[in-house]
Design a protein around this motif. Sequence first.
Motif, PDB file in Angstrom:
ATOM      1  N   SER A  13       0.818  -1.222   0.000  1.00 49.77           N
ATOM      2  CA  SER A  13       0.000   0.000   0.000  1.00 49.77           C
ATOM      3  C   SER A  13       0.847   1.265   0.000  1.00 49.77           C
ATOM      4  O   SER A  13       1.825   1.377   0.746  1.00 49.77           O
ATOM      5  CB  SER A  13      -0.951  -0.031   1.211  1.00 49.77           C
ATOM      6  N   LEU A  14       0.449   2.180  -0.833  1.00 49.78           N
ATOM      7  CA  LEU A  14       1.236   3.389  -1.073  1.00 49.78           C
ATOM      8  C   LEU A  14       1.415   4.230   0.198  1.00 49.78           C
ATOM      9  O   LEU A  14       2.542   4.528   0.615  1.00 49.78           O
ATOM     10  CB  LEU A  14       0.538   4.185  -2.178  1.00 49.78           C
ATOM     11  N   TYR A  15       0.304   4.592   0.828  1.00 53.84           N
ATOM     12  CA  TYR A  15       0.424   5.513   1.969  1.00 53.84           C
ATOM     13  C   TYR A  15       0.979   4.823   3.212  1.00 53.84           C
ATOM     14  O   TYR A  15       1.484   5.483   4.114  1.00 53.84           O
ATOM     15  CB  TYR A  15      -0.923   6.194   2.240  1.00 53.84           C
ATOM     16  N   MET A  52      -9.893   2.364   4.662  1.00 56.90           N
ATOM     17  CA  MET A  52      -8.633   2.898   4.127  1.00 56.90           C
ATOM     18  C   MET A  52      -7.487   2.650   5.083  1.00 56.90           C
ATOM     19  O   MET A  52      -7.670   2.687   6.299  1.00 56.90           O
ATOM     20  CB  MET A  52      -8.757   4.404   3.941  1.00 56.90           C
ATOM     21  N   ILE A  53      -6.333   2.428   4.508  1.00 58.97           N
ATOM     22  CA  ILE A  53      -5.122   2.286   5.325  1.00 58.97           C
ATOM     23  C   ILE A  53      -4.092   3.300   4.843  1.00 58.97           C
ATOM     24  O   ILE A  53      -4.207   3.783   3.710  1.00 58.97           O
ATOM     25  CB  ILE A  53      -4.557   0.852   5.260  1.00 58.97           C
ATOM     26  N   GLN A  65      -6.709   7.886  10.915  1.00 57.12           N
ATOM     27  CA  GLN A  65      -6.521   7.592   9.490  1.00 57.12           C
ATOM     28  C   GLN A  65      -6.071   8.860   8.803  1.00 57.12           C
ATOM     29  O   GLN A  65      -6.415   9.960   9.197  1.00 57.12           O
ATOM     30  CB  GLN A  65      -7.795   7.057   8.823  1.00 57.12           C
ATOM     31  N   ASP A  66      -5.343   8.637   7.774  1.00 61.92           N
ATOM     32  CA  ASP A  66      -4.700   9.618   6.925  1.00 61.92           C
ATOM     33  C   ASP A  66      -3.296   9.881   7.452  1.00 61.92           C
ATOM     34  O   ASP A  66      -3.110  10.241   8.617  1.00 61.92           O
ATOM     35  CB  ASP A  66      -5.454  10.934   6.783  1.00 61.92           C
ATOM     36  N   THR A  67      -2.358   9.706   6.544  1.00 64.36           N
ATOM     37  CA  THR A  67      -0.959   9.810   6.964  1.00 64.36           C
ATOM     38  C   THR A  67      -0.626  11.195   7.501  1.00 64.36           C
ATOM     39  O   THR A  67       0.171  11.324   8.436  1.00 64.36           O
ATOM     40  CB  THR A  67      -0.042   9.488   5.775  1.00 64.36           C
ATOM     41  N   ARG A 295     -16.453  12.639  -2.225  1.00 69.64           N
ATOM     42  CA  ARG A 295     -15.031  12.370  -2.504  1.00 69.64           C
ATOM     43  C   ARG A 295     -14.628  12.945  -3.871  1.00 69.64           C
ATOM     44  O   ARG A 295     -13.521  13.444  -4.045  1.00 69.64           O
ATOM     45  CB  ARG A 295     -14.812  10.851  -2.458  1.00 69.64           C
ATOM     46  N   PHE A 316     -10.440  15.819  -1.525  1.00 64.55           N
ATOM     47  CA  PHE A 316      -9.428  15.699  -0.473  1.00 64.55           C
ATOM     48  C   PHE A 316      -8.189  16.546  -0.759  1.00 64.55           C
ATOM     49  O   PHE A 316      -7.530  17.045   0.166  1.00 64.55           O
ATOM     50  CB  PHE A 316      -9.037  14.217  -0.325  1.00 64.55           C
TER      51      PHE A 316
END
Length: 375
Positions: A13-15, A52-53, A65-67, A295, A316
Amino acid sequence: MPKPYTLIAAEVSLYSGKARAYLRYKRVGFDELFASRKVLVEIVRPKTGLAMIPVLLTPSGEAVQDTTAIIDHVEAVHPARSVYPSTPLLRLASLLLELYGDEWLLLPAMHYRWHYKRQNLGLILSEFGKIIAPGLPAILHPLAGLPLAAYFGGNYGRALGINRHNRAAIERSYEAFLADFDAHLAEHPFLLGSRPSVGDFGFMGPLYAHLYRDPAPGQLMRRTAPRVADWVERMNAPTTSDDEPGRFAADDEPPRSLDPIFRRLFTEHWPVVADTLAAVDRWVRAHPDKARISRFVGEHSFTIDGATTTRWIQSFTQWMAQRPLDAYHALAPDDRARADRWLARVGGDQALRSQPRTRVERVHNRLVPIRAQSG
Ligand SMILES: N[C@@H](CCC(=O)N[C@@H](CS)C(=O)NCC(=O)O)C(=O)O
């Protein structure tokens, strides 16, 4: 002994790559919990309302959640080894670079992963299969991963605007980026000096799971930009022996070797950002009864290296863009004059001047408009 934090994440996963490298750098103890479907259904969705991860579980029982929210949460609790430069121009530069990494290097990341199926698909299918059914024998993982691969591989093109009209342009732009970043790294270990900033972590998302680890782009990176590959490895294995994490560039001056990267940011990415702010404003005005912002808020056309096509407008993006915009508008007059000289040098002199008409914030992981109070 269990560590204080748990990061729900996956190598593919990217993030996740952004959050993992950040937590390692901060030296806050954490365990990584593999984001299997079971974990998504039993922990992530109930705690965040999203599928979401990555998600950070904190010692006080929160699920973040959210980097960017993860980084800001951890920075507030553990201010040592801050990833935010304390001087104003470098801080602005770091926020722009984070935005660029998170939102724009996403395009080559998704393009190379899904376009070069012959080279990449074996790895991707097995990793997706592990998410869906970690208990299955490894030989069956690729089969189990098919539906998830069909979902991600089938949707990214329309959403992000990646298709036969601009594939070659995305590759030209990315290869030029790689050359520029590689040249920069000949002079500085990280984006803004000898210490990583939030911009480095923003870059790490796309540049790790996809562009370093997937076979086709990984080979391209190692062959044409070996210093970038070294940087990825350095970001994943920060030195833990010394307390001094290095220094941000002297005199609050963004390194000149980043000029081509900022120029590309302002030519390619910023028009999309500016258009997004206008589209979010229109959407919010057209939906006065809606508490949450959708979104996607329409479609627009955009251009990369001479190739124009359409993409879905992602609301976002505005939340991320407000960060550098706020940093710019908070500058004291002298700093603003210095920032304007720097921005003019990299083609961004007009970009940050106007603020969005409608601001947004994240409440319980949903984007909501901050509407002007009536009366
Ligand atoms: N901006 C978010 C994005 C998180 C995100 O998009 N994660 C991807 C995996 S890398 C995901 O879970 N996507 C599921 C979806 O889009 O439905 C962050 O920084 O954490």
